[in-house]
Scaffold this active site. Structure first.
Site, PDB file in Angstrom:
ATOM      1  N   LYS A  38       0.848  -1.197   0.000  1.00  0.00           N
ATOM      2  CA  LYS A  38       0.000   0.000   0.000  1.00  0.00           C
ATOM      3  C   LYS A  38       0.884   1.248   0.000  1.00  0.00           C
ATOM      4  O   LYS A  38       2.100   1.152   0.194  1.00  0.00           O
ATOM      5  CB  LYS A  38      -0.911  -0.020   1.228  1.00  0.00           C
ATOM      6  N   TYR A 260      16.296  29.856   6.424  1.00  0.00           N
ATOM      7  CA  TYR A 260      15.216  30.676   6.991  1.00  0.00           C
ATOM      8  C   TYR A 260      15.306  30.748   8.512  1.00  0.00           C
ATOM      9  O   TYR A 260      15.636  29.749   9.167  1.00  0.00           O
ATOM     10  CB  TYR A 260      13.846  30.082   6.624  1.00  0.00           C
TER      11      TYR A 260
HETATM   12  C1  LIG Z   1      -3.353  -4.467   8.173  1.00  0.00           C
HETATM   13  C2  LIG Z   1      -1.862  -4.394   8.015  1.00  0.00           C
HETATM   14  N1  LIG Z   1      -1.167  -5.538   7.945  1.00  0.00           N
HETATM   15  C3  LIG Z   1       0.172  -5.544   7.810  1.00  0.00           C
HETATM   16  C4  LIG Z   1       0.891  -4.357   7.750  1.00  0.00           C
HETATM   17  C5  LIG Z   1       2.394  -4.409   7.591  1.00  0.00           C
HETATM   18  O1  LIG Z   1       3.092  -3.795   8.631  1.00  0.00           O
HETATM   19  P1  LIG Z   1       4.685  -3.779   8.645  1.00  0.00           P
HETATM   20  O2  LIG Z   1       5.132  -2.760   7.660  1.00  0.00           O
HETATM   21  O3  LIG Z   1       5.022  -3.384  10.036  1.00  0.00           O
HETATM   22  O4  LIG Z   1       5.135  -5.138   8.287  1.00  0.00           O
HETATM   23  C6  LIG Z   1       0.201  -3.141   7.829  1.00  0.00           C
HETATM   24  C7  LIG Z   1       0.956  -1.880   7.796  1.00  0.00           C
HETATM   25  O5  LIG Z   1       0.638  -0.854   8.292  1.00  0.00           O
HETATM   26  C8  LIG Z   1      -1.222  -3.164   7.964  1.00  0.00           C
HETATM   27  O6  LIG Z   1      -1.920  -2.029   8.052  1.00  0.00           O
END
Ligand SMILES: Cc1ncc(COP(=O)(O)O)c(C=O)c1O
Length: 364
Positions: A38, A260
């Site tokens: 994602k 800045y």
């Molecule tokens: C539902 C879910 N599963 C798995 C993960 C994976 O997490 P990680 O990057 O800590 O492995 C995430 C990440 O935010 C998540 O939202």
């Protein structure tokens, strides 16, 4: 002309394949590996990462939105894809049409998916999301028997999985074990179809709790070689390396300030280099006067407020800095968790905030 003059990120796919092998070695042959890709694959580039991962170690791709799943399908991928965040009713038709697995938490969502799937004469693949303490999304554990039965009772639905998510698996064993216990107890005496996936583990839980791995793990950050707690004892390799160049150089006298608001003042005669990167590229402004970059084999402090398109570094101790010199912002020498700590955020945010104007260069 240099193809990447100002700032670019190199995405090292052999490193990702290596990280999958390390994770596979750790978990053994049974659990399937879901790569969490994602948020533009944690800033690494959704489609290139999805395409590589699906052929080199990931059995599933896990995204947050239907839109991300559609982008993967439109790129030609036919591997299993799950959408982990809640979907809105208006997205159900597209999710089913694109053969995306979705997470549901309620009877209302189950009914809506049944009706939508029936109207398309297709099967919708549902994962029941269970809330064991994160309180973000999911049914309560005691609803599992009724809701799994309900999914199985509908002709156009398939119970593809039952899932939960940890709230702090890297550093809170009590809460993590309590979440797992709650989940396991609610699955006791429940007859699920043999192919129903059970999945609970993110990266840290996968590394630390064998009992959390079940039939599928959902790993993000460890697959990208980001390991803030060093759970794999330096075996993981960072997939992303982020570079910029020196674009300007100047001498600054003692007492003069840089950037800045004049938050940094030279104590001695100093040489300041300006770099072609800023918060408009995703370099956090919170890192002002707090981070280091890597130049000519040494770490060099960033000085003054981070600007939108530029940052300054103190190169007084660098022998012969030149305009055009390559500077590492992230990679083997400057690790994501180090920047995250300095910016008082998490590693996920550091990589996901890289903007599109940072060209991604894919190395296969
Ligand atoms: C539902 C879910 N599963 C798995 C993960 C994976 O997490 P990680 O990057 O800590 O492995 C995430 C990440 O935010 C998540 O939202």
């Amino acid at each position: 002309m240099e193809p990447y003059p100002r700032t670019w990120a190199e995405i090292n796919f052999p490193a990702m394949a290596h990280n999958f092998r390390v994770i596979r070695n750790h978990i053994g042959p049974t659990p399937k590996i879901g790569l969490v890709c994602k948020a533009d694959a944690y800033g690494h580039g959704l489609v290139p990462v999805g395409r590589f991962a699906a052929r080199n170690g990931a059995d599933w791709l896990c995204v947050a939105s239907v839109q991300e799943g559609v982008a993967l399908r439109d790129s030609g991928l036919d591997c299993p894809i799950m959408v982990m965040s809640p979907t809105l009713p208006v997205e159900a038709g597209q999710a089913i049409f694109y053969n995306l697995d979705v997470f549901v938490e309620s009877s209302a969502a189950i009914h809506h998916y049944q009706a939508t799937a029936a109207s398309q004469d297709r099967i919708a693949r549902l994962h029941l999301k269970v809330d064991t303490g994160l309180h973000r999304f999911g049914c309560s554990p005691d609803q599992i028997p009724a809701l799994t039965r309900e999914i199985q009772s509908h002709p156009n639905l398939l119970l593809a999985g039952v899932a939960q998510h940890f709230l702090n698996s890297s550093s809170n064993p009590e809460r993590t074990k309590a979440q797992l216990n709650t989940f396991h107890q609610s699955l006791e005496n429940l007859e699920l179809p043999p192919l129903t996936l059970i999945h609970t583990a993110n990266s840290a839980a996968t590394a630390l709790y064998p009992e959390s791995r079940h039939s599928l793990i959902r790993v993000g950050m460890h697959a990208y070689g980001i390991d803030p707690d060093n759970l794999y004892q330096n075996q993981l390799i960072p997939v992303m390396r982020w570079f910029t160049r020196i674009t300007s150089l100047r001498k600054v006298a003692p007492g003069e300030t840089v950037s800045y608001n004049g938050t940094w003042k030279a104590k001695t005669p100093s040489t300041i280099a300006t770099l072609g990167v800023g918060y408009g590229d995703g370099y956090p402004r919170a890192l002002s006067n707090k981070s280091e970059v890597f130049l000519q084999g040494q770490t060099v402090p960033q000085v003054g407020l981070v600007c939108m398109d530029q940052i300054m570094i103190d190169v007084t101790n660098v022998p012969d800095p030149q305009i055009g010199d390559t500077v590492e912002l992230l990679g083997e020498n400057i690790r994501v968790p180090t920047l995250a700590r300095a910016a008082e955020t998490n590693s996920h945010e550091i990589v996901t905030r890289l903007m599109t104007r940072v060209n991604r260069r894919y190395v296969y």
